[in-house]
Each structure stands twice: as C-alpha cells, then as structure tokens.
Design an enzyme around this catalytic site. Structure first.
Site, PDB file in Angstrom:
ATOM      1  N   MET A  30       1.002  -1.390   0.154  1.00 11.63           N
ATOM      2  CA  MET A  30      -0.046  -0.158   0.059  1.00 11.63           C
ATOM      3  C   MET A  30       0.933   1.115   0.214  1.00 11.63           C
ATOM      4  O   MET A  30       0.321   2.396   0.225  1.00 11.63           O
ATOM      5  CB  MET A  30      -1.075  -0.045   1.136  1.00 11.63           C
ATOM      6  CG  MET A  30      -2.044  -1.266   1.175  1.00 11.63           C
ATOM      7  SD  MET A  30      -3.447  -0.894   2.016  1.00 11.63           S
ATOM      8  CE  MET A  30      -2.820  -0.854   3.820  1.00 11.63           C
ATOM      9  N   LEU A  33       6.639   3.138   1.389  1.00  8.62           N
ATOM     10  CA  LEU A  33       7.878   1.901   1.724  1.00  8.62           C
ATOM     11  C   LEU A  33       8.712   2.186   2.726  1.00  8.62           C
ATOM     12  O   LEU A  33       9.301   3.414   2.707  1.00  8.62           O
ATOM     13  CB  LEU A  33       8.252   1.589   0.224  1.00  8.62           C
ATOM     14  CG  LEU A  33       7.210   1.644  -0.729  1.00  8.62           C
ATOM     15  CD1 LEU A  33       8.057   1.055  -2.415  1.00  8.62           C
ATOM     16  CD2 LEU A  33       6.236   0.303  -0.644  1.00  8.62           C
ATOM     17  N   HIS A  34       9.214   1.188   3.382  1.00  8.32           N
ATOM     18  CA  HIS A  34      10.458   1.401   4.274  1.00  8.32           C
ATOM     19  C   HIS A  34      11.225  -0.029   4.094  1.00  8.32           C
ATOM     20  O   HIS A  34      10.812  -0.791   3.225  1.00  8.32           O
ATOM     21  CB  HIS A  34       9.852   1.525   6.000  1.00  8.32           C
ATOM     22  CG  HIS A  34       8.820   0.321   5.905  1.00  8.32           C
ATOM     23  ND1 HIS A  34       9.196  -1.033   6.163  1.00  8.32           N
ATOM     24  CD2 HIS A  34       7.319   0.400   6.276  1.00  8.32           C
ATOM     25  CE1 HIS A  34       7.839  -1.623   6.498  1.00  8.32           C
ATOM     26  NE2 HIS A  34       6.874  -0.942   6.684  1.00  8.32           N
ATOM     27  N   HIS A  37       9.757  -3.160   3.385  1.00 10.03           N
ATOM     28  CA  HIS A  37       9.149  -3.481   1.983  1.00 10.03           C
ATOM     29  C   HIS A  37      10.321  -3.853   1.043  1.00 10.03           C
ATOM     30  O   HIS A  37      10.077  -4.749   0.116  1.00 10.03           O
ATOM     31  CB  HIS A  37       8.202  -2.217   1.485  1.00 10.03           C
ATOM     32  CG  HIS A  37       6.988  -1.929   2.192  1.00 10.03           C
ATOM     33  ND1 HIS A  37       7.009  -0.910   2.889  1.00 10.03           N
ATOM     34  CD2 HIS A  37       5.901  -2.702   2.145  1.00 10.03           C
ATOM     35  CE1 HIS A  37       5.866  -0.745   3.435  1.00 10.03           C
ATOM     36  NE2 HIS A  37       5.191  -1.762   3.151  1.00 10.03           N
ATOM     37  N   GLN A  61     -10.449  -2.739   2.225  1.00 10.16           N
ATOM     38  CA  GLN A  61      -9.956  -3.295   3.557  1.00 10.16           C
ATOM     39  C   GLN A  61      -9.921  -2.503   4.881  1.00 10.16           C
ATOM     40  O   GLN A  61      -9.207  -2.775   5.957  1.00 10.16           O
ATOM     41  CB  GLN A  61      -8.574  -4.050   3.311  1.00 10.16           C
ATOM     42  CG  GLN A  61      -7.432  -2.933   3.114  1.00 10.16           C
ATOM     43  CD  GLN A  61      -6.097  -3.683   2.776  1.00 10.16           C
ATOM     44  OE1 GLN A  61      -6.057  -4.105   1.291  1.00 10.16           O
ATOM     45  NE2 GLN A  61      -5.231  -3.967   3.596  1.00 10.16           N
ATOM     46  N   GLN A 155      -2.593 -12.157   7.748  1.00  9.21           N
ATOM     47  CA  GLN A 155      -2.868 -12.088   6.347  1.00  9.21           C
ATOM     48  C   GLN A 155      -2.185 -13.064   5.491  1.00  9.21           C
ATOM     49  O   GLN A 155      -2.840 -13.529   4.712  1.00  9.21           O
ATOM     50  CB  GLN A 155      -2.339 -10.421   6.020  1.00  9.21           C
ATOM     51  CG  GLN A 155      -2.140 -10.275   4.589  1.00  9.21           C
ATOM     52  CD  GLN A 155      -2.139  -8.911   4.441  1.00  9.21           C
ATOM     53  OE1 GLN A 155      -2.870  -7.854   4.336  1.00  9.21           O
ATOM     54  NE2 GLN A 155      -0.619  -8.567   4.053  1.00  9.21           N
TER      55      GLN A 155
HETATM   56  O1  PAF Z   1      -0.173  -5.773   3.484  1.00  9.48           O
HETATM   57  C1  PAF Z   1      -0.547  -4.976   2.552  1.00  9.48           C
HETATM   58  O2  PAF Z   1      -0.093  -3.874   2.581  1.00  9.48           O
HETATM   59  C2  PAF Z   1      -1.996  -4.958   2.198  1.00  9.48           C
HETATM   60  O3  PAF Z   1      -2.752  -5.582   3.086  1.00  9.48           O
HETATM   61  C3  PAF Z   1      -1.892  -5.796   0.734  1.00  9.48           C
HETATM   62  C4  PAF Z   1      -1.433  -7.174   0.910  1.00  9.48           C
HETATM   63  C5  PAF Z   1      -0.990  -4.914  -0.311  1.00  9.48           C
HETATM   64  C6  PAF Z   1      -3.437  -5.762   0.048  1.00  9.48           C
HETATM   65  O4  PAF Z   1      -3.970  -4.509  -0.097  1.00  9.48           O
END
Ligand code: PAF
Length: 289
Positions: A30, A33-34, A37, A61, A155
């Site tokens: 999303m 970024l750090h 990521h 979400q 997740q």
């Molecule tokens: O972990 C995340 O950043 C989000 O839940 C994802 C997997 C990109 C889905 O929107």
C-alpha cells in the site's frame, strides 16, 4: 523502472516478459515503503527474473472509522526507493481501475476460517477486502511467486488459504519481519507513535519474546501466559487489542500437543495500532506425541 497505471499496459509488459520465459515475482503493497518492503523486493529478486511491486491503498480493507484517508501517500519517495533497489516494474492504479463498478458491487473473495479472530475480530471485513484485492492483483499480474511479510502473519495465512482453496498457480513466499535496532517491527504506522511512547512501544515485542521463552522452557499454561504478557503491555500504558498463542496454521488457540506455534499481539498507542508476532516450533515430548 517502468511505472504502469493501467491493467492493459501492465499486462502487455508482463506478457512480453513471459514470452521470454522470465519468471515473475510480485510484491503487493500500500506504499509508504520502508526497509521492510525493500527486503520483500530483494527476496522477490532472488526468486524470479522480473519483479513487480504494486502500490494501492485499498479502501475495501479499511473499516469506516479507520485511517484510509490519512494513510500516508508518498509516491515520489516510494519510486526513488524502488529504483534504488533496481525494482523492474511498479503498478500504481487509480481506484477506478481496480473497482470500475464501485466497491459495493464488487464481487468478493471470502476465506471463511481464520478471518474473524485476532485482527479480524476488531477489524470486521478487513480480510475480505484484502483477499478480494489480492486475488484481483494476482489475476492482473499472474505472478509465479508473490512475497508477503511475516509481520502480517494472519494476512499471510489467509492469503495462503485463499490461493490453495482457489487453485491459484502462485507460490506464496514469506519474508522475515524487519525490525528497528530495539526490536520494534517496522511499519508504516510507526510514524504515528509519539516521541514519548516510542521507547515503551518495544513492550509488545518484549512480551511476545517473554511468552515464547516461557513456552520454550516448558511452561504450558498458555492462557495464563497470555494474561501475564498482556499485563506487561498494560503496565507500560498501552491498551491491548489481543495477545494470543495460536496453532500456526489454523490460528486456533494453541493446545498443549501443538508443535507449530505463533504468538500474536496487537496494541494501541495513542494514535496507532501496532501488531507483531513470533512464529516458532516446539519439540513435543514422547507423551505429547
Ligand atoms: O499488506 C498490505 O500492505 C495489504 O494488505 C496488501 C497485501 C497490499 C493488500 O492491500
């Protein structure tokens, strides 16, 4: 790095890579970024020839009173970071591209187990939003491999189950949790921790570590350990959302004869909700087998 905004153009570029027999690895994000990521991107680079990252702040979400509109959008910095690690492609769609029929009429993907406990208990519909968007992104990118961070342990488990149940031809890889020097798990939400709270915010990880050490040492009073770990966090002035020792695959409360475990926790600072976990194995004694 090539940046794509439209499904059609990203598909065309990936089709080209596939026709050259290149393996494709995908890192959905999303944004904001750090280092965590970027570690996912590096792992993806080890697994494939072409790495594509997506940045999409998926409103589906987020709950009604959650921070979708406040979620940090830092595209320019994100692009610079991805270029610095030689990422090949970025998919950065508008909401209209992903939800052309609106979100209310969007077909949903629902994993019926594991999604209403832990984070799912306080964030109803969250995982439905995640699995719906991830399956759309998988359909757009059609990756050979997709990399998800272990920090979002639930997740990862839910996405794995979705891919398995829907026979998605993608290998789901887990990447280790990236931590600050003092142990705090890296997260885009850490920027909301106040200066005063920051030194105490490590109590979540410390409490998970303490509980794991107790179990490693043979203490099997799991429910009491959870209470004690919770109390340690509350003593530092934070509200606990949950702190649970679970069987690592089902996310059911751990039983004494479970060998694969994960201790997961979530707590609130004054302006952020932080999550963390430690997955570990326990050697069972002969009687427990
Ligand atoms: O972990 C995340 O950043 C989000 O839940 C994802 C997997 C990109 C889905 O929107």
């Amino acid at each position: 790095m090539h940046v794509f905004h439209h499904i059609e153009s990203v598909r065309k570029a990936l089709q080209q890579a596939r026709s050259e027999s290149k393996r494709i690895a995908f890192v959905p994000t999303m944004g904001n970024l750090h280092e965590g990521h970027l570690a996912l991107v590096r792992q993806a680079q080890q697994a494939a020839d072409v790495v594509i990252v997506s940045i999409f702040v998926n409103r589906l979400q987020f709950g009604l009173n959650e921070d979708w509109d406040k979620y940090p959008r830092t595209l320019e910095q994100d692009i610079a970071k991805l270029e610095a690690v030689n990422c090949d492609m970025l998919f950065y769609p508008e909401e209209q591209e992903i939800y052309p029929n609106g979100m209310d009429e969007q077909t949903r993907v629902v994993v019926p187990t594991m999604t209403d406990v832990l984070c799912g208990a306080s964030r109803p519909d969250h995982f439905e939003g995640v699995t719906t968007v991830v399956s759309k992104l998988f359909n757009i990118v059609q990756p050979d491999v997709a990399v998800f961070g272990l920090k979002d342990f639930q997740q990862l488990a839910v996405v794995r189950r979705m891919a398995e149940d829907l026979c998605m031809p993608v290998e789901i890889q887990a990447a280790p949790i990236a931590r600050e020097d003092d142990g705090l798990a890296r997260s885009s939400r850490n920027r909301y921790i106040s200066e005063d709270e920051r030194p105490r915010a490590t109590v979540l990880y410390q409490s998970l570590k303490w509980l794991k050490a107790e179990v490693d040492g043979g203490n099997l009073a799991f429910r009491e350990l959870e209470q004690e770990a919770k109390a340690r966090i509350e003593a530092q002035g934070f509200r606990v959302d949950y702190l649970k020792l679970c069987e690592a695959h089902s996310l059911e409360p751990a039983a004494e004869d479970d060998a694969e475990l994960c201790v997961l926790g979530a707590m609130y600072t004054s302006a952020a909700r932080l999550i963390d976990n430690i997955a570990f194995s326990r050697a069972l004694t002969e009687q427990e087998l």
